[in-house]
Design a protein around this motif. Structure first.
Motif, PDB file in Angstrom:
ATOM      1  N   PRO A   1      -2.369  16.549  60.612  1.00  0.00           N
ATOM      2  CA  PRO A   1      -3.071  15.370  60.085  1.00  0.00           C
ATOM      3  C   PRO A   1      -4.330  15.079  60.888  1.00  0.00           C
ATOM      4  N   GLY A   2      -5.219  14.303  60.290  1.00  0.00           N
ATOM      5  CA  GLY A   2      -6.445  13.972  61.004  1.00  0.00           C
ATOM      6  C   GLY A   2      -7.427  13.224  60.134  1.00  0.00           C
ATOM      7  N   LEU A   3      -8.686  13.243  60.561  1.00  0.00           N
ATOM      8  CA  LEU A   3      -9.760  12.540  59.858  1.00  0.00           C
ATOM      9  C   LEU A   3     -10.685  13.539  59.168  1.00  0.00           C
ATOM     10  N   LYS A   4     -11.154  13.135  58.010  1.00  0.00           N
ATOM     11  CA  LYS A   4     -12.151  13.917  57.270  1.00  0.00           C
ATOM     12  C   LYS A   4     -13.390  13.043  57.081  1.00  0.00           C
ATOM     13  N   ALA A   5     -14.502  13.469  57.674  1.00  0.00           N
ATOM     14  CA  ALA A   5     -15.757  12.719  57.576  1.00  0.00           C
ATOM     15  C   ALA A   5     -16.770  13.562  56.805  1.00  0.00           C
ATOM     16  N   VAL A   6     -17.336  12.970  55.771  1.00  0.00           N
ATOM     17  CA  VAL A   6     -18.377  13.625  54.981  1.00  0.00           C
ATOM     18  C   VAL A   6     -19.652  12.810  55.164  1.00  0.00           C
ATOM     19  N   ILE A   7     -20.665  13.421  55.763  1.00  0.00           N
ATOM     20  CA  ILE A   7     -21.911  12.728  56.064  1.00  0.00           C
ATOM     21  C   ILE A   7     -23.062  13.476  55.408  1.00  0.00           C
ATOM     22  N   ASP A   8     -24.012  12.712  54.858  1.00  0.00           N
ATOM     23  CA  ASP A   8     -25.102  13.316  54.093  1.00  0.00           C
ATOM     24  C   ASP A   8     -26.397  12.549  54.357  1.00  0.00           C
ATOM     25  N   ASP A   9     -27.521  13.208  54.040  1.00  0.00           N
ATOM     26  CA  ASP A   9     -28.818  12.552  54.148  1.00  0.00           C
ATOM     27  C   ASP A   9     -28.882  11.353  53.214  1.00  0.00           C
ATOM     28  N   ALA A  10     -29.852  10.476  53.470  1.00  0.00           N
ATOM     29  CA  ALA A  10     -30.089   9.371  52.550  1.00  0.00           C
ATOM     30  C   ALA A  10     -30.470   9.919  51.177  1.00  0.00           C
ATOM     31  N   LYS A  11     -30.228   9.143  50.152  1.00  0.00           N
ATOM     32  CA  LYS A  11     -30.478   9.612  48.790  1.00  0.00           C
ATOM     33  C   LYS A  11     -31.935   9.954  48.566  1.00  0.00           C
ATOM     34  N   ASP A  12     -32.849   9.146  49.106  1.00  0.00           N
ATOM     35  CA  ASP A  12     -34.285   9.385  48.963  1.00  0.00           C
ATOM     36  C   ASP A  12     -34.894   9.737  50.316  1.00  0.00           C
ATOM     37  N   ALA A  13     -34.240  10.632  51.038  1.00  0.00           N
ATOM     38  CA  ALA A  13     -34.710  10.991  52.380  1.00  0.00           C
ATOM     39  C   ALA A  13     -36.019  11.748  52.291  1.00  0.00           C
ATOM     40  N   ASP A  14     -36.906  11.450  53.250  1.00  0.00           N
ATOM     41  CA  ASP A  14     -38.143  12.214  53.362  1.00  0.00           C
ATOM     42  C   ASP A  14     -38.090  13.015  54.657  1.00  0.00           C
ATOM     43  N   ALA A  15     -39.261  13.542  55.055  1.00  0.00           N
ATOM     44  CA  ALA A  15     -39.287  14.417  56.226  1.00  0.00           C
ATOM     45  C   ALA A  15     -39.049  13.659  57.528  1.00  0.00           C
ATOM     46  N   LYS A  16     -39.243  12.323  57.523  1.00  0.00           N
ATOM     47  CA  LYS A  16     -39.166  11.562  58.762  1.00  0.00           C
ATOM     48  C   LYS A  16     -37.932  10.673  58.841  1.00  0.00           C
ATOM     49  N   GLU A  17     -37.574  10.025  57.762  1.00  0.00           N
ATOM     50  CA  GLU A  17     -36.494   9.057  57.794  1.00  0.00           C
ATOM     51  C   GLU A  17     -35.417   9.419  56.772  1.00  0.00           C
ATOM     52  N   GLY A  18     -34.195   9.100  57.141  1.00  0.00           N
ATOM     53  CA  GLY A  18     -33.083   9.323  56.238  1.00  0.00           C
ATOM     54  C   GLY A  18     -32.527  10.723  56.254  1.00  0.00           C
ATOM     55  N   ARG A  19     -33.115  11.613  57.063  1.00  0.00           N
ATOM     56  CA  ARG A  19     -32.626  12.994  57.129  1.00  0.00           C
ATOM     57  C   ARG A  19     -31.864  13.190  58.433  1.00  0.00           C
ATOM     58  N   LEU A  20     -30.681  13.760  58.317  1.00  0.00           N
ATOM     59  CA  LEU A  20     -29.848  13.977  59.492  1.00  0.00           C
ATOM     60  C   LEU A  20     -30.429  15.075  60.376  1.00  0.00           C
ATOM     61  N   LEU A  21     -30.300  14.879  61.687  1.00  0.00           N
ATOM     62  CA  LEU A  21     -30.771  15.841  62.662  1.00  0.00           C
ATOM     63  C   LEU A  21     -29.581  16.426  63.426  1.00  0.00           C
ATOM     64  N   ASP A  22     -29.846  17.463  64.204  1.00  0.00           N
ATOM     65  CA  ASP A  22     -28.770  18.084  64.968  1.00  0.00           C
ATOM     66  C   ASP A  22     -28.145  17.101  65.957  1.00  0.00           C
ATOM     67  N   VAL A  23     -28.959  16.214  66.538  1.00  0.00           N
ATOM     68  CA  VAL A  23     -28.426  15.248  67.498  1.00  0.00           C
ATOM     69  C   VAL A  23     -27.452  14.285  66.821  1.00  0.00           C
ATOM     70  N   ASP A  24     -27.683  13.980  65.545  1.00  0.00           N
ATOM     71  CA  ASP A  24     -26.768  13.086  64.821  1.00  0.00           C
ATOM     72  C   ASP A  24     -25.395  13.739  64.645  1.00  0.00           C
ATOM     73  N   LEU A  25     -25.410  15.017  64.301  1.00  0.00           N
ATOM     74  CA  LEU A  25     -24.143  15.731  64.152  1.00  0.00           C
ATOM     75  C   LEU A  25     -23.447  15.895  65.502  1.00  0.00           C
ATOM     76  N   GLN A  26     -24.219  16.092  66.545  1.00  0.00           N
ATOM     77  CA  GLN A  26     -23.648  16.182  67.887  1.00  0.00           C
ATOM     78  C   GLN A  26     -22.952  14.880  68.273  1.00  0.00           C
ATOM     79  N   GLN A  27     -23.603  13.751  67.979  1.00  0.00           N
ATOM     80  CA  GLN A  27     -23.010  12.460  68.303  1.00  0.00           C
ATOM     81  C   GLN A  27     -21.712  12.245  67.525  1.00  0.00           C
ATOM     82  N   LEU A  28     -21.707  12.632  66.266  1.00  0.00           N
ATOM     83  CA  LEU A  28     -20.506  12.483  65.445  1.00  0.00           C
ATOM     84  C   LEU A  28     -19.355  13.298  66.016  1.00  0.00           C
ATOM     85  N   VAL A  29     -19.611  14.547  66.350  1.00  0.00           N
ATOM     86  CA  VAL A  29     -18.566  15.421  66.885  1.00  0.00           C
ATOM     87  C   VAL A  29     -18.074  14.908  68.239  1.00  0.00           C
ATOM     88  N   ASN A  30     -18.999  14.507  69.112  1.00  0.00           N
ATOM     89  CA  ASN A  30     -18.592  13.995  70.425  1.00  0.00           C
ATOM     90  C   ASN A  30     -17.757  12.722  70.288  1.00  0.00           C
TER      91      ASN A  30
END
Length: 278
Positions: free
Chosen positions: A147-176
């Motif tokens: 058993p455990g947790l399932k997290a589904v994370i995605d970019d913002a719906k109207d993400a552009d090149a600067k805002e709303g787009r997930l970066l590697d550091v965001d995924l690192q923070q989630l995993v940590n």
């Protein structure tokens, strides 16, 4: 006595009284005007030369730009062809890498079965096999279920090149955050996360062990479902992700699951072994 005749004044020039008028007639313009006129004429000639030089430079620049545009137009089909060939080669290399990793996993499973059969002959071997199983589970050599947790994370719906787009550091923070919440095994889009795993950015993509991922990112974390959700929400990683959701419209859902499968890390292989003498 002889009387001297009175001296007569020198004859007066008839036009002497007209000298100023004659001078004005001979020189109708002041010398300063003449100098200014000559200077202005020279400046006009200089400006004319400058205009000619600018026109020539503009013509040369336009010609060079036209030549460059024509060359780019002619080379565009060849460049597009090379780009498609490169993409094809990359896809073939990725498929080959996946095939090799699957083959490695099959061979590792076979080695593990032979190893277990060899150690199951006595109690000492069985205890050693159990210790190996625990170590392989912790290092990610074998798959984990539970058993455990399932997290589904995605970019913002109207993400552009600067805002709303997930970066590697965001995924690192989630995993940590999941690790600190008590997770025993974690995977991201089917890639096992171990102490040797690198989560990095490559251009606009996020890579795990140099394999490019595409959103949405599915993160599986095996652990105690009774305590992990609250601990994750209080962790720095959970607060980081919540900040992204609240301020940048990043989309994320977290659910508890009764049974999850976290695959083994196919990149881990036995490097050396030491024979223990009795």
């Amino acid at each position: 006595m002889t009387q001297q005749a009175p001296q007569q004044a020198p004859p007066r020039r008839v036009d002497a009284s007209m000298s100023l008028l004659n001078n004005l007639m001979a020189h109708p313009l002041d010398e300063g005007y003449a100098v200014a006129a000559r200077t202005g004429s020279a400046s006009k000639q200089t400006r004319s030369r400058h205009r000619v030089m600018l026109v020539v430079a503009a013509a040369v620049l336009g010609f060079l730009l036209a030549v460059a545009a024509a060359q780019n137009y002619r080379s565009a089909p060849e460049a597009e062809k090379q780009r498609k060939e490169l993409i094809t080669r990359i896809n073939q290399a990725d498929n080959r890498l996946t095939e090799l990793r699957n083959n490695q996993s099959r061979l590792a499973d076979e080695v593990r079965r032979l190893q277990a059969s060899g150690l199951s002959n006595d109690s000492t071997g069985a205890a050693l096999q159990q210790k190996l199983d625990d170590l392989e589970l912790q290092t990610g050599v074998i798959a984990a279920t539970g058993p455990g947790l399932k997290a589904v994370i995605d970019d913002a719906k109207d993400a552009d090149a600067k805002e709303g787009r997930l970066l590697d550091v965001d995924l690192q923070q989630l995993v940590n955050g999941l690790w600190t919440s008590g997770a025993e095994a974690i995977s991201v889009n089917g890639h096992r996360i171990t102490s040797l795993t690198a989560i990095r950015g490559a251009g606009s993509a996020i890579t795990v062990d140099y394999s490019s991922l595409t959103p949405p990112y599915t993160v599986l974390a095996i652990g105690d479902t009774a305590t992990m959700p609250a601990r994750f929400a209080q962790s720095s990683g959970g607060q980081w992700v919540q900040y992204l959701v609240s301020n940048f419209d990043v989309r994320m859902t977290i659910t508890t699951e009764d049974s999850l499968l976290v695959p083994a890390d196919a990149t881990i292989a036995l490097r050396y072994a030491k024979v223990r003498t009795r």
